[in-house]
Design a protein around this motif. Structure first.
Motif, PDB file in Angstrom:
ATOM      1  N   ARG A 129      26.801 -15.534   8.294  1.00  0.00           N
ATOM      2  CA  ARG A 129      27.924 -16.665   8.150  1.00  0.00           C
ATOM      3  C   ARG A 129      28.243 -16.954   9.926  1.00  0.00           C
ATOM      4  N   GLN A 130      27.726 -16.199  10.660  1.00  0.00           N
ATOM      5  CA  GLN A 130      27.829 -16.321  12.033  1.00  0.00           C
ATOM      6  C   GLN A 130      27.267 -17.483  12.712  1.00  0.00           C
ATOM      7  N   LEU A 131      27.909 -18.126  13.832  1.00  0.00           N
ATOM      8  CA  LEU A 131      27.523 -19.192  14.340  1.00  0.00           C
ATOM      9  C   LEU A 131      26.373 -18.938  15.321  1.00  0.00           C
ATOM     10  N   PRO A 132      25.546 -20.144  15.586  1.00  0.00           N
ATOM     11  CA  PRO A 132      24.343 -19.744  16.395  1.00  0.00           C
ATOM     12  C   PRO A 132      24.331 -19.215  17.640  1.00  0.00           C
ATOM     13  N   GLU A 133      25.583 -19.343  18.224  1.00  0.00           N
ATOM     14  CA  GLU A 133      25.653 -18.323  19.814  1.00  0.00           C
ATOM     15  C   GLU A 133      25.794 -17.180  19.344  1.00  0.00           C
ATOM     16  N   GLU A 134      26.526 -16.749  18.268  1.00  0.00           N
ATOM     17  CA  GLU A 134      26.866 -15.531  18.057  1.00  0.00           C
ATOM     18  C   GLU A 134      25.682 -14.707  17.751  1.00  0.00           C
ATOM     19  N   VAL A 135      24.801 -15.352  16.932  1.00  0.00           N
ATOM     20  CA  VAL A 135      23.551 -14.737  16.597  1.00  0.00           C
ATOM     21  C   VAL A 135      22.521 -14.527  17.680  1.00  0.00           C
ATOM     22  N   ALA A 136      22.668 -15.669  18.692  1.00  0.00           N
ATOM     23  CA  ALA A 136      21.710 -15.726  19.883  1.00  0.00           C
ATOM     24  C   ALA A 136      22.226 -14.294  20.677  1.00  0.00           C
ATOM     25  N   TYR A 137      23.388 -14.047  20.781  1.00  0.00           N
ATOM     26  CA  TYR A 137      23.865 -12.804  21.482  1.00  0.00           C
ATOM     27  C   TYR A 137      23.214 -11.672  20.741  1.00  0.00           C
ATOM     28  N   LEU A 138      23.316 -11.669  19.433  1.00  0.00           N
ATOM     29  CA  LEU A 138      22.823 -10.344  18.952  1.00  0.00           C
ATOM     30  C   LEU A 138      21.241 -10.245  19.158  1.00  0.00           C
ATOM     31  N   ALA A 139      20.483 -11.278  19.256  1.00  0.00           N
ATOM     32  CA  ALA A 139      19.003 -11.443  19.601  1.00  0.00           C
ATOM     33  C   ALA A 139      18.764 -11.104  20.770  1.00  0.00           C
ATOM     34  N   GLU A 140      19.618 -11.452  21.951  1.00  0.00           N
ATOM     35  CA  GLU A 140      19.440 -11.194  23.251  1.00  0.00           C
ATOM     36  C   GLU A 140      19.960  -9.471  23.607  1.00  0.00           C
ATOM     37  N   SER A 141      20.959  -9.321  23.006  1.00  0.00           N
ATOM     38  CA  SER A 141      21.451  -7.790  23.122  1.00  0.00           C
ATOM     39  C   SER A 141      20.733  -6.935  22.672  1.00  0.00           C
TER      40      SER A 141
ATOM     41  N   TYR B  73      19.303  -1.644  13.552  1.00  0.00           N
ATOM     42  CA  TYR B  73      20.427  -1.609  14.246  1.00  0.00           C
ATOM     43  C   TYR B  73      21.524  -2.430  13.557  1.00  0.00           C
ATOM     44  N   PHE B  74      22.499  -1.635  13.444  1.00  0.00           N
ATOM     45  CA  PHE B  74      23.619  -2.008  12.433  1.00  0.00           C
ATOM     46  C   PHE B  74      24.820  -2.402  13.523  1.00  0.00           C
ATOM     47  N   TYR B  75      24.862  -3.753  13.524  1.00  0.00           N
ATOM     48  CA  TYR B  75      25.962  -4.348  14.399  1.00  0.00           C
ATOM     49  C   TYR B  75      27.457  -4.043  13.791  1.00  0.00           C
ATOM     50  N   THR B  76      28.167  -3.728  14.645  1.00  0.00           N
ATOM     51  CA  THR B  76      29.698  -3.378  14.399  1.00  0.00           C
ATOM     52  C   THR B  76      30.426  -4.186  15.234  1.00  0.00           C
ATOM     53  N   SER B  77      31.449  -4.888  14.793  1.00  0.00           N
ATOM     54  CA  SER B  77      32.212  -5.426  15.667  1.00  0.00           C
ATOM     55  C   SER B  77      33.511  -5.044  16.391  1.00  0.00           C
ATOM     56  N   GLY B  78      34.081  -3.990  15.290  1.00  0.00           N
ATOM     57  CA  GLY B  78      35.393  -3.255  15.712  1.00  0.00           C
ATOM     58  C   GLY B  78      36.473  -4.368  15.789  1.00  0.00           C
ATOM     59  N   THR B  79      37.558  -4.081  16.412  1.00  0.00           N
ATOM     60  CA  THR B  79      38.798  -5.081  16.424  1.00  0.00           C
ATOM     61  C   THR B  79      38.614  -5.800  17.876  1.00  0.00           C
ATOM     62  N   THR B  80      37.941  -5.728  18.598  1.00  0.00           N
ATOM     63  CA  THR B  80      37.919  -6.537  19.961  1.00  0.00           C
ATOM     64  C   THR B  80      36.418  -6.178  20.456  1.00  0.00           C
ATOM     65  N   GLY B  81      36.132  -7.181  21.407  1.00  0.00           N
ATOM     66  CA  GLY B  81      34.903  -7.210  22.320  1.00  0.00           C
ATOM     67  C   GLY B  81      33.881  -7.609  21.444  1.00  0.00           C
ATOM     68  N   ARG B  82      32.699  -7.708  22.209  1.00  0.00           N
ATOM     69  CA  ARG B  82      31.265  -7.955  21.739  1.00  0.00           C
ATOM     70  C   ARG B  82      30.991  -7.114  20.785  1.00  0.00           C
ATOM     71  N   PRO B  83      30.050  -7.474  19.489  1.00  0.00           N
ATOM     72  CA  PRO B  83      29.559  -6.519  18.533  1.00  0.00           C
ATOM     73  C   PRO B  83      28.650  -5.332  19.472  1.00  0.00           C
ATOM     74  N   LYS B  84      28.521  -4.294  18.866  1.00  0.00           N
ATOM     75  CA  LYS B  84      27.741  -3.331  19.329  1.00  0.00           C
ATOM     76  C   LYS B  84      26.744  -2.946  18.293  1.00  0.00           C
ATOM     77  N   ALA B  85      25.464  -2.524  18.784  1.00  0.00           N
ATOM     78  CA  ALA B  85      24.386  -2.205  17.945  1.00  0.00           C
ATOM     79  C   ALA B  85      24.498  -0.718  17.740  1.00  0.00           C
ATOM     80  N   ALA B  86      24.858  -0.206  16.512  1.00  0.00           N
ATOM     81  CA  ALA B  86      24.871   1.031  16.034  1.00  0.00           C
ATOM     82  C   ALA B  86      23.380   1.396  15.934  1.00  0.00           C
ATOM     83  N   VAL B  87      22.871   2.491  16.402  1.00  0.00           N
ATOM     84  CA  VAL B  87      21.139   2.792  15.860  1.00  0.00           C
ATOM     85  C   VAL B  87      21.171   3.882  14.828  1.00  0.00           C
TER      86      VAL B  87
END
Length: 549
Positions: A102-114, A180-194
């Motif tokens: 359900r994420q937007l293209p720019e949100e998924v693009a960030y995950l691809a890049e990060s 890579y299990f992406y967790t968003s938390g409550t603030t900031g960019r999603p983080k990839a939990a390895v």
């Protein structure tokens, strides 16, 4: 022992572990002709699923040049190809990077890049997402669509021309990443939990033993949540036992259809967040279909309020299993099995607990300096054990904040009783201080949900010139019910300390929820701000009735 000697006097000979893709091969070897996966009118046997995964893994390695450690981003709603892609990635030694569809293209693009993804597998309906990923990540070499797309050759076509070919599962060590299990938390960019192969092998055994013991190849599991997160881990466990996985025919949760599938397939277990369980048991169709086959209805991801627990026990019987755990601990912190769920409010009911420590895991309640606090005292929930992730990918700052003296800091607040049962007070970020006293919203939310006309409730703290912070309660009334803010606040008075009473109460027709069905305070706060309802005002009690977000 000298300083040069290894710990225990033994130098490890090997840290190699089983590649997780072998779970599928084992199930296919034992049960080749039994049904592995159901999606709508389609069924795949274990031997068919194994052959398809073999074919895609071969293509990944020999046609797309995937090597051990490469990241493969997958953006898709639940389908057989998405589920297969996990095992194909594992088999190739790659890292599976699933996203929330359900994420937007720019949100998924960030995950691809990060994540540094080298390849993208995407459902054809999300072509814009694939294009955004390509634009953001120069390292992305190819995109594989599930369905017809101008971006690349169809997933099924690639599988079809490689059937009969295979690659041996790439050799992996305990700490080699697999997910890579992406967790968003409550603030900031999603983080990839390895998550790693060795860690996940422990988690799978732990889930089976603690959550749904005695599960076999005769069992059936139905999926009501995206496979990109907790549901994916749950279904990986089903594969390890050779149990059949049933995907809902459409993205939208059709509750009568869900119960019809439970009856048809004699479903034994499912995983869902509490808000989904609530929807399932409150729909009239729950009484029209036979669900006596259910043994484990597993819920996690958020607290289940007491009123909803009672309703679920009334409708489904003694089948509820609660677990507490973050993505970083792969869900494995505590468990509350069916025997510890009670519909009675007596002294043995342990109302409000999320259970005791999972097998092989240890939790501790710590103060701000990392010291353990006594039983009954509130502090941060910290945990150690083999289910804890390896850390956040390329994020040393987040890792430094997340770990202290070897303990993973969950950011959740709670306390344990003398027997070690955990009670969660809320997120540290949810707590607010009113008149110098700590206020934990969940306690008040539990009370609000005891009102017969309140279906959902959430409380956030906001600045106040007199008290420092006060609470705003957002409530959803049950269908057809009419309840006023002043009357509700008066009803609360006497059930909690006066300083905990929300200063403002607003009513919405529904709560904003995350893509996984959770009510999150971040979304609540954003919606309050958008509506201009964060202002407490001079009257103290708001009674605006608003449309759905």
């Amino acid at each position: 022992m000298t300083n040069n000697e290894p710990k225990g006097g033994v130098t490890p000979v090997s840290t190699r572990v089983m590649n997780l893709a072998n779970f599928l091969s084992q199930a296919a070897r034992r049960n080749p002709d039994e049904i592995a996966l159901v999606h709508g009118d389609r069924r795949w046997r274990w031997s068919e699923m194994e052959a398809r995964v073999d074919a895609m893994a071969y293509a990944l390695v020999h046609e797309f040049g995937v090597r051990k450690g490469d990241r493969i981003l997958v953006h898709s709603a639940n389908c057989n190809q998405m589920f297969e892609s996990m095992f194909a990635a594992f088999r190739a030694g790659a890292v599976w990077v699933p996203t929330n569809f359900r994420q937007l293209p720019e949100e998924v693009a960030y995950l691809a890049e990060s994540s540094g993804a080298r390849l993208v597998i995407f459902q054809a309906a999300f072509e814009a997402h694939a294009e955004a990923c390509r634009a953001a990540g120069e390292q992305i070499g190819s995109c594989i669509p599930i369905g017809s797309s101008r971006v690349g050759e169809d997933y099924d076509a690639i599988v079809a021309r490689n059937l009969g070919r295979s690659v041996s599962p790439v050799a992996v060590d305990r700490d080699d990443p697999c997910w890579y299990f992406y967790t968003s938390g409550t603030t900031g960019r999603p983080k990839a939990a390895v998550l790693t192969h060795g860690q996940m092998a422990f988690v799978i055994n732990n889930h089976i033993g603690d959550l749904f013991p005695a599960t076999t190849h005769r069992d059936r599991s139905i999926v009501v949540a995206p496979l990109s997160h907790g549901a994916g881990i749950h279904q990986l466990c089903q594969v390890a036992r050779g149990a059949t996985t049933i995907l809902l025919p459409s993205e939208k949760l059709d509750i009568p259809q869900f119960w019809a599938l439970v009856e048809k397939w004699r479903v034994n277990n499912l995983f869902a967040v509490p808000t989904i369980v609530k929807l399932l048991i409150e729909d009239p169709s729950v009484d029209r279909y036979d669900h006596s086959s259910l043994r484990y209805v597993i819920y996690a991801g958020a607290p289940m309020y007491r009123a909803d627990q009672k309703k679920a026990l009334e409708k489904l019987g003694a089948v509820l299993v609660q677990y507490f755990g973050l993505g970083e601990v792969t869900g494995a912190i505590t468990v509350l099995p069916p025997a510890f769920h009670s519909s009675e409010d007596g002294p043995d009911a342990r109302i409000g607990t999320c259970g005791f420590e999972r097998t092989g895991m240890q939790l501790q309640i710590q103060d701000e300096d990392g010291n353990e606090v006594p039983a009954g005292a509130t502090g941060e929930i910290c945990v150690i054990g083999p289910a804890v992730f390896a850390g956040y990918y390329r994020n040393p700052e987040a890792n430094a904040k997340a770990f202290r003296n070897g303990w993973f800091r969950t950011g959740d607040l709670g306390h344990v009783d003398a027997q070690g049962f955990l009670y969660i007070t809320g997120r540290a970020s949810d707590m607010y201080i009113s008149g110098g006293s700590n206020v934990y919203p969940r306690e008040i939310e539990e009370k609000l949900l005891m009102h017969p006309d309140i279906s959902e409730a959430a409380i956030v703290g906001v600045p106040d010139p007199v008290w420092g912070e006060v609470g705003i309660a957002v409530c959803v009334a049950r269908g057809g019910a009419t309840v006023g803010a002043a009357a509700l606040r008066e009803w609360l008075d006497g059930k909690i300390a006066r300083y905990k009473l929300p200063k403002k109460i607003v009513f919405w027709s529904e709560m904003p929820k995350s893509a996984y069905g959770k009510i999150t305070k971040k979304l609540i706060r954003e919606e309050l701000e958008r509506r201009g309802e964060l202002d407490i005002g001079s009257a103290g009690i708001g009674e605006r009735r608003s449309a759905a977000p």
